[in-house]
Design an enzyme around this catalytic site. Structure first.
Site, PDB file in Angstrom:
ATOM      1  N   LYS A  67      55.729  33.364  28.979  1.00 48.56           N
ATOM      2  CA  LYS A  67      54.653  33.288  29.963  1.00 48.56           C
ATOM      3  C   LYS A  67      53.335  32.936  29.276  1.00 48.56           C
ATOM      4  O   LYS A  67      53.137  33.278  28.106  1.00 48.56           O
ATOM      5  CB  LYS A  67      54.510  34.626  30.698  1.00 48.56           C
ATOM      6  CG  LYS A  67      55.796  35.067  31.381  1.00 48.56           C
ATOM      7  CD  LYS A  67      55.715  36.477  31.925  1.00 48.56           C
ATOM      8  CE  LYS A  67      54.821  36.577  33.131  1.00 48.56           C
ATOM      9  NZ  LYS A  67      54.875  37.940  33.731  1.00 48.56           N
TER      10      LYS A  67
ATOM     11  N   GLY B 277      50.738  32.107  38.090  1.00 47.50           N
ATOM     12  CA  GLY B 277      51.202  31.226  39.159  1.00 47.50           C
ATOM     13  C   GLY B 277      52.458  30.455  38.831  1.00 47.50           C
ATOM     14  O   GLY B 277      52.797  29.488  39.508  1.00 47.50           O
ATOM     15  N   GLY B 278      53.167  30.859  37.788  1.00 46.61           N
ATOM     16  CA  GLY B 278      54.414  30.184  37.422  1.00 46.61           C
ATOM     17  C   GLY B 278      54.240  29.034  36.451  1.00 46.61           C
ATOM     18  O   GLY B 278      55.219  28.543  35.879  1.00 46.61           O
TER      19      GLY B 278
ATOM     20  N   GLU C 211      58.595  38.332  27.290  1.00 46.96           N
ATOM     21  CA  GLU C 211      59.001  39.679  27.683  1.00 46.96           C
ATOM     22  C   GLU C 211      60.411  39.629  28.262  1.00 46.96           C
ATOM     23  O   GLU C 211      60.894  38.570  28.679  1.00 46.96           O
ATOM     24  CB  GLU C 211      58.026  40.264  28.704  1.00 46.96           C
ATOM     25  CG  GLU C 211      57.934  39.473  29.990  1.00 46.96           C
ATOM     26  CD  GLU C 211      56.813  39.927  30.912  1.00 46.96           C
ATOM     27  OE1 GLU C 211      55.841  40.541  30.420  1.00 46.96           O
ATOM     28  OE2 GLU C 211      56.906  39.670  32.122  1.00 46.96           O
ATOM     29  N   LYS C 212      61.044  40.774  28.309  1.00 49.36           N
ATOM     30  CA  LYS C 212      62.396  40.880  28.843  1.00 49.36           C
ATOM     31  C   LYS C 212      62.433  40.405  30.289  1.00 49.36           C
ATOM     32  O   LYS C 212      61.531  40.689  31.080  1.00 49.36           O
ATOM     33  CB  LYS C 212      62.860  42.336  28.768  1.00 49.36           C
ATOM     34  CG  LYS C 212      64.258  42.580  29.337  1.00 49.36           C
ATOM     35  CD  LYS C 212      64.635  44.054  29.257  1.00 49.36           C
ATOM     36  CE  LYS C 212      66.009  44.302  29.865  1.00 49.36           C
ATOM     37  NZ  LYS C 212      66.387  45.740  29.793  1.00 49.36           N
TER      38      LYS C 212
ATOM     39  N   HIS D 133      57.920  43.122  43.328  1.00 47.55           N
ATOM     40  CA  HIS D 133      56.551  42.897  42.881  1.00 47.55           C
ATOM     41  C   HIS D 133      55.640  43.763  43.763  1.00 47.55           C
ATOM     42  O   HIS D 133      55.503  43.516  44.958  1.00 47.55           O
ATOM     43  CB  HIS D 133      56.198  41.419  43.029  1.00 47.55           C
ATOM     44  CG  HIS D 133      54.851  41.057  42.477  1.00 47.55           C
ATOM     45  ND1 HIS D 133      54.625  39.886  41.792  1.00 47.55           N
ATOM     46  CD2 HIS D 133      53.664  41.694  42.484  1.00 47.55           C
ATOM     47  CE1 HIS D 133      53.356  39.830  41.418  1.00 47.55           C
ATOM     48  NE2 HIS D 133      52.754  40.922  41.840  1.00 47.55           N
TER      49      HIS D 133
ATOM     50  N   GLU E 196      50.010  42.684  35.066  1.00 47.13           N
ATOM     51  CA  GLU E 196      48.761  42.005  34.755  1.00 47.13           C
ATOM     52  C   GLU E 196      47.671  42.468  35.707  1.00 47.13           C
ATOM     53  O   GLU E 196      47.930  43.180  36.681  1.00 47.13           O
ATOM     54  CB  GLU E 196      48.921  40.487  34.856  1.00 47.13           C
ATOM     55  CG  GLU E 196      49.270  39.991  36.259  1.00 47.13           C
ATOM     56  CD  GLU E 196      49.549  38.507  36.291  1.00 47.13           C
ATOM     57  OE1 GLU E 196      49.996  37.968  35.268  1.00 47.13           O
ATOM     58  OE2 GLU E 196      49.314  37.888  37.355  1.00 47.13           O
TER      59      GLU E 196
ATOM     60  N   ASN F 280      44.622  40.993  38.197  1.00 46.02           N
ATOM     61  CA  ASN F 280      43.967  39.864  38.863  1.00 46.02           C
ATOM     62  C   ASN F 280      42.531  40.263  39.130  1.00 46.02           C
ATOM     63  O   ASN F 280      42.256  41.180  39.919  1.00 46.02           O
ATOM     64  CB  ASN F 280      44.676  39.503  40.170  1.00 46.02           C
ATOM     65  CG  ASN F 280      45.858  38.590  39.928  1.00 46.02           C
ATOM     66  OD1 ASN F 280      45.801  37.698  39.091  1.00 46.02           O
ATOM     67  ND2 ASN F 280      46.945  38.816  40.643  1.00 46.02           N
TER      68      ASN F 280
ATOM     69  N   ARG G  37      39.836  39.408  40.804  1.00 46.52           N
ATOM     70  CA  ARG G  37      39.197  38.739  41.941  1.00 46.52           C
ATOM     71  C   ARG G  37      39.741  39.330  43.230  1.00 46.52           C
ATOM     72  O   ARG G  37      40.615  40.198  43.216  1.00 46.52           O
ATOM     73  CB  ARG G  37      39.508  37.244  41.915  1.00 46.52           C
ATOM     74  CG  ARG G  37      41.016  36.968  41.871  1.00 46.52           C
ATOM     75  CD  ARG G  37      41.364  35.524  42.080  1.00 46.52           C
ATOM     76  NE  ARG G  37      42.751  35.217  41.784  1.00 46.52           N
ATOM     77  CZ  ARG G  37      43.785  35.488  42.562  1.00 46.52           C
ATOM     78  NH1 ARG G  37      43.594  36.117  43.704  1.00 46.52           N
ATOM     79  NH2 ARG G  37      45.012  35.153  42.217  1.00 46.52           N
TER      80      ARG G  37
END
Length: 452
Positions: free
Chosen positions: A157, A163-164, A199-200, A207, A287, A289, A291
């Site tokens: 990542k 966002g992928g 990461e694993k 989510h 993570e 965000n 905003r």
């Protein structure tokens, strides 16, 4: 409180911020590109100012152009909305240099937590569960091979994006080098930083995220949101509360998110994201965000707290107008994101709105910037509206969304509404049995049910 705020965004989020500012008696400045000249958000604001040509890099992503607009209009503060420059600490610094107040966390905090590995290290140091993997950027394929050997399949990542983009799944050592180089190139292209970590790869997690508000005096949570219905890492449906959490796990999650906010020195509004392994009842910090989130309305519908108002209060120095003991979660809320795209192929559908009927009613909210004649441009994200409903139960909220989707008419462009209606009628969704793999795995079945 401020007397004038410039909104450094467009579309539905700009109109949403304008709504709160108007209620508070705060004047607003809308910015627009050539493609958005005459757009609804420019009509609703007290004044509007052009910031460049249609391509985002020449307008909504131009720090220099937007800061010039701040100076020319005399705006006291800048609200970034979401997307575009909202998470760029460089923009926040430039806004402050231009003499205005940034409505968000401090640029120094933004700069630190931009790094996912930094946030992972802070979490680990504070005893907060993290997904097993690297805590520093990975640059050598040998490091990836070691992680593969220890944890099995892994996910590469970007350290400074999401966002992928810049994400690669690795299951075999022979593909490690190619995947690492590809992820790094893509991360550099999209985020200006080629650092990546690994990461694993969790097996079908959910989510779940926590809405945080904080000022110098303390941290308040506004409970959690369930965001597992995603297509290629892009959220499609969100709700609050999560149907997956027990009371005990919810309490643990909320306490953990507040602890993470305090550990990072976070202020203003932020979303602390987690992955949740339902079978193990184990959550992992993911993570931050930094905003306002697209899906913030479901939190507002279930708590009665205007998150934009609280953002403005904190930024202006007034401080939060709420305390934790005064925050209650009532009922359920569900949000459907409406995209201007083909519901079967997901190809964006730019064009001009020729007919429009927006549902309303008790406990229904639609955030949008649409009117007949609105041009949906190919230059920008195809999200054009959000339909949100509240109910005393999850089933009641879902039923209201279903009814409202059937009454939502947008002609001139294709939209995701036909797919949304199929999702809201799916038994697994209705029963709360889904995870982050649900939508991608069921898409062939769901698309086959869409009526032309």
């Amino acid at each position: 409180m401020f007397s004038k705020v410039l909104i450094a965004n467009r579309g539905e989020i700009a109109t949403r911020v304008i709504r709160t500012c108007r209620r508070l008696g705060v004047e607003t400045v809308a910015i627009y590109s050539d493609a958005d000249a005459g757009a609804l958000h420019t009509k609703l604001a007290d004044e509007s100012i052009r910031v460049g040509e249609s391509p985002p890099l020449k307008s909504y992503l131009s720090i220099a152009n937007i800061c010039e607009a701040v100076t020319r209009t005399g705006a006291e503060a800048v609200h970034p909305g979401y997307g575009f420059l909202s998470e760029f600490y460089q923009f926040a610094e430039a806004v402050e240099k231009a003499g205005a107040v940034w409505v968000g966390p401090s640029p120094s905090v933004m700069k630190r937590i931009e790094s996912k590995t930094y946030s992972r290290r802070v979490a680990r140091e504070n005893g907060i569960p993290t997904i097993p993997g690297a805590y520093e950027p990975v640059r050598d394929p040998v490091e990836l091979e070691k992680l593969l050997s220890e944890f099995g399949p892994i996910l590469i990542k970007p350290d400074a994006g999401g966002g992928g983009k810049g994400t690669r799944k690795v299951t075999e050592p022979r593909t490690a080098k190619e995947a690492l180089e590809g992820a790094s190139r893509e991360a550099k292209l999209y985020f200006g930083n080629g650092d990546v970590y690994a990461e694993k790869l969790l097996d079908a997690p959910r989510h779940v995220e926590v809405q945080i508000l904080a000022d110098e005096g303390g941290v308040v949570h506004l409970f959690e949101r369930e965001c597992s219905l995603q297509r290629r890492v892009q959220k499609v449906v969100e709700e609050s509360p999560s149907p997956a959490l027990t009371r005990e796990r919810r309490t643990d999650l909320l306490r953990t998110a507040k602890a993470m906010a305090k550990a990072t020195g976070y202020t203003n509004a932020g979303t602390f994201e987690f992955l949740y392994e339902e079978s193990k009842e184990q959550f992992y910090f993911l993570e931050i965000n930094k905003r306002l989130q697209v899906e913030h309305p479901v939190t507002e519908m279930t708590t009665g707290v205007d998150i934009v108002e609280q953002q403005l209060r904190v930024a202006s120095g007034d401080g939060l107008g709420i305390e934790q003991d005064g925050v209650e979660q009532r009922g359920n809320s569900v949000e459907a994101r409406i995209y201007a795209e083909d519901p079967k192929t997901f190809i964006p559908s730019p064009g001009k709105i020729t007919k429009l009927s927006i549902p309303d009613g008790e406990h229904i909210r639609v955030d949008h910037a649409l009117e007949v004649g609105t041009s949906v441009s190919f230059y920008y994200d195809p999200l054009i509206a959000k339909l949100i409903a509240w109910g005393s139960s999850r089933s009641e909220a879902i039923s209201r969304v279903e009814e409202s989707l059937s009454a939502f008419v947008i002609e001139g462009v294709k939209t995701s509404i036909p797919l949304q209606r199929v999702i809201f009628d799916d038994k697994d969704f209705l029963d709360g049995r889904f995870d982050t793999t649900y939508l991608d795995s069921k898409l062939p079945e769901l698309r086959a049910q869409i009526k032309d």
